[in-house]
Design an enzyme around this catalytic site. Structure first.
Site, mmCIF file in Angstrom:
data_model
loop_
_atom_site.group_PDB
_atom_site.id
_atom_site.type_symbol
_atom_site.label_atom_id
_atom_site.label_comp_id
_atom_site.label_asym_id
_atom_site.label_seq_id
_atom_site.Cartn_x
_atom_site.Cartn_y
_atom_site.Cartn_z
ATOM 1 N N ASN A 1 -29.772 -25.382 90.257
ATOM 2 C CA ASN A 1 -30.726 -24.505 89.319
ATOM 3 C C ASN A 1 -29.591 -23.493 88.509
ATOM 4 O OD1 ASN A 1 -31.682 -23.247 91.891
ATOM 5 N ND2 ASN A 1 -32.800 -21.866 90.456
ATOM 6 N N ASP A 2 -30.376 -22.347 88.014
ATOM 7 C CA ASP A 2 -29.629 -21.618 87.263
ATOM 8 C C ASP A 2 -27.976 -21.581 87.380
ATOM 9 O OD1 ASP A 2 -32.103 -20.735 87.616
ATOM 10 O OD2 ASP A 2 -31.937 -18.858 88.342
ATOM 11 N N GLN B 1 -26.876 -22.128 91.006
ATOM 12 C CA GLN B 1 -27.586 -21.975 92.328
ATOM 13 C C GLN B 1 -27.571 -23.333 92.866
ATOM 14 O OE1 GLN B 1 -30.136 -19.209 93.354
ATOM 15 N NE2 GLN B 1 -28.092 -18.676 92.787
ATOM 16 N N SER C 1 -29.741 -15.635 91.732
ATOM 17 C CA SER C 1 -28.826 -15.789 90.632
ATOM 18 C C SER C 1 -28.198 -14.265 90.192
ATOM 19 C CB SER C 1 -29.606 -16.160 89.232
ATOM 20 O OG SER C 1 -29.989 -17.528 89.441
ATOM 21 N N ARG D 1 -34.779 -9.189 90.285
ATOM 22 C CA ARG D 1 -33.768 -10.070 90.639
ATOM 23 C C ARG D 1 -32.872 -10.376 89.098
ATOM 24 N NH1 ARG D 1 -38.186 -13.121 92.124
ATOM 25 N NH2 ARG D 1 -38.666 -14.667 90.472
ATOM 26 N N GLU E 1 -37.625 -13.650 84.454
ATOM 27 C CA GLU E 1 -36.471 -13.722 85.337
ATOM 28 C C GLU E 1 -35.085 -13.988 84.448
ATOM 29 O OE1 GLU E 1 -37.888 -16.570 88.769
ATOM 30 O OE2 GLU E 1 -37.784 -17.575 87.155
HETATM 31 C C1 FRU Z 1 -34.830 -18.867 88.268
HETATM 32 C C2 FRU Z 1 -34.758 -18.271 89.636
HETATM 33 C C3 FRU Z 1 -34.075 -17.030 89.856
HETATM 34 C C4 FRU Z 1 -33.744 -16.696 91.188
HETATM 35 C C5 FRU Z 1 -33.250 -18.068 91.277
HETATM 36 C C6 FRU Z 1 -33.335 -18.627 92.711
HETATM 37 O O1 FRU Z 1 -34.968 -20.065 88.201
HETATM 38 O O2 FRU Z 1 -36.248 -18.128 90.020
HETATM 39 O O3 FRU Z 1 -35.098 -15.878 89.129
HETATM 40 O O4 FRU Z 1 -32.763 -15.815 91.099
HETATM 41 O O5 FRU Z 1 -33.953 -19.166 90.608
HETATM 42 O O6 FRU Z 1 -32.768 -19.780 92.820
#
Ligand code: FRU
Length: 463
Positions: A42-43, A59, A103, A170, A224
């Site tokens: 992810n991110d 991620q 993240s 976060r 986020e």
């Molecule tokens: C966004 C998120 C962030 C977090 C991460 C966890 O997609 O939820 O806020 O840090 O992914 O994988």
């Protein structure tokens, strides 16, 4: 490096060794996008240019193509086309990040990467993990060799954040400005409002909360992955809000992703202009930007959390990807985003429309029209609106409507299972995954327009 780190590093390498061949058999494996070698992505995190190298961290859930505990996966490149896969730089191996290295961002100074991230900890017990039971810790790992972290320390815990918040604080984005360092974090208040916390530091380690940025009326319950930067003289606050009400042609995805123009001073008195969504396709979230000399580049996650649609790639043990890197500019009150010029190096020879499958397409003089890509994705536009739908291969994706104004130019980057559609040089963008029959080819046009079409080559990835 502690024992847990060593064990995890070995297990990740083993998972990659075992899973990569299977992932690479997937006909939907992408050619010119960064993907996880195996498992889940992810991110984008820690995006930066450090010396000659661009670094893309992300991620990474190496053991589970539907998620799992997050690491920071790592790619680097000198030209955005030839990449090198490195071992993850951050593992969930500290007491403050045991349930995920979440993240964060990179600050580069004198050839050193200061990597700020959220350490996620879920305490055992009967908790809702929103108002209690979760630690969202801010940590700093320092990387001097571009490959491994030489130190890792806890900087802030939930009790160090301002009062009135849930445990959801976060995704620190850190930058240097005006002789000091600033950090923005996304937060969810106890009243379920999304906001951005602004912290200041003189030494990169001690941080003081100096301001909170939010809208006069609540706009979603959580923001986020914030970003905050100046673009051609305009300050811009980017975030991915959760909990905004869906409309017919706005906020159509589970969560949104967009930006506010910010006037005044982000450290004191400011006003936020109207929020604008950054993408109206199905798969775009949590983007991050970084400065590369004079230009600001952006990479987003080509995915969407908690989406009701599926990606058949899970059958091959991997899921999700990054968008292509794009250059951001501010023009006429909005942020434009357009593929970095480096991608043009991947253009191979021209290709006939009937044969196109993985391509770069430019269309001009095209105020009204439509196209069908590989008997799967249908794009129609005219009268200020654009619609994206599927005759098949949407894997649960239905339709998206976008207000795009008059269409003067269209650029489409089509990979084996993704489309990035840039309207009017990036005024509007629609990003989506799609899954046409692997052997399906061809772009069919309706309406007028001048077309240029190139076959696209692949990134090289050294592992
Ligand atoms: C966004 C998120 C962030 C977090 C991460 C966890 O997609 O939820 O806020 O840090 O992914 O994988």
């Amino acid at each position: 490096m502690n024992a847990l780190h060593r064990d995890l590093a070995r297990l990740v390498a083993e998972a990659e060794r075992q899973g990569l061949a299977r992932a690479e058999q997937d006909p939907y494996r992408l050619r010119f996008h960064l993907m996880p070698p195996v498992g889940w992505m992810n991110d984008p995190n820690g995006l930066c240019r450090c010396g000659d190298w661009y670094h893309v961290f992300y991620q990474y859930g190496p053991f589970d193509s539907t998620g799992g505990v997050k690491h920071w996966g790592h790619y680097r490149s000198r030209d955005l086309v030839q990449w090198e896969q490195l071992p993850p730089l951050l593992y969930p191996d500290q007491t403050w990040d045991l349930h995920g290295v979440y993240s964060g961002s990179a600050l580069v100074e004198d050839g050193v990467m200061y990597l700020y991230y959220t350490g996620n900890v879920k305490h055992p017990g009967d908790f809702d993990y929103v108002t209690e039971g979760r630690g969202h810790n801010t940590a700093l790992a320092v990387c001097r060799d571009g490959v491994t972290a030489q130190s890792n320390e806890l900087l802030l815990e939930n009790r160090d954040y301002p009062a009135g918040l849930t445990c959801h604080v976060r995704d620190p984005k850190v930058f240097a400005y005006d002789g000091a360092y600033y950090m923005v974090q996304g937060a969810r208040t106890l009243e379920n409002r999304g906001e951005l916390l602004v912290f200041e530091s003189r030494d990169k380690r001690h941080w003081t909360h100096i301001n909170t940025i939010t809208t006069p009326d609540a706009f979603g319950y959580m923001w986020e992955c914030p970003d905050l930067f100046e673009l051609n003289g305009q300050w811009v606050a980017v975030c991915s809000p959760q909990g905004v009400e869906h409309g017919r042609d706005t906020f159509q995805n589970v969560y949104s992703c967009g930006y506010f123009p910010l006037d005044g001073d982000f450290r004191s008195a400011y006003t936020l202009g109207a929020y604008r969504e950054m993408d109206t396709g199905f798969d775009f979230y949590a983007p991050q930007t970084f400065l590369d000399g004079e230009r600001r580049l952006l990479i987003g996650w080509m995915g969407m959390p908690d989406a009701p649609y599926e990606n058949p790639t899970v059958a091959y043990g991997w899921q999700h990807a990054m968008t292509v890197p794009c250059r951001c500019d501010w023009q006429n009150g909005r942020m434009l985003r357009y593929p970095a010029a480096e991608l043009e190096a991947l253009r191979r020879g021209p290709v006939e429309a009937g044969d196109a499958a993985v391509f770069d397409l430019e269309l001009t003089d095209c105020a009204k029209g439509g196209l069908v890509i590989r008997d799967s994705a249908v794009l129609e536009w005219g009268q200020g609106e654009m619609t994206l739908s599927f005759t098949g291969g949407g894997a649960g994706r239905t339709v998206r409507h976008a207000k795009v104004g008059e269409v003067r130019a269209l650029r489409i980057l089509a990979d084996t299972s993704s489309l990035e559609i840039f309207v009017n040089h990036g005024e509007s963008v629609l990003t989506t995954r799609y899954y046409p029959r692997p052997d399906a080819r061809g772009v069919r046009f309706t309406g007028k327009g001048k077309v240029r079409l190139w076959e696209m080559g692949s990134l090289t990835i050294k592992r």
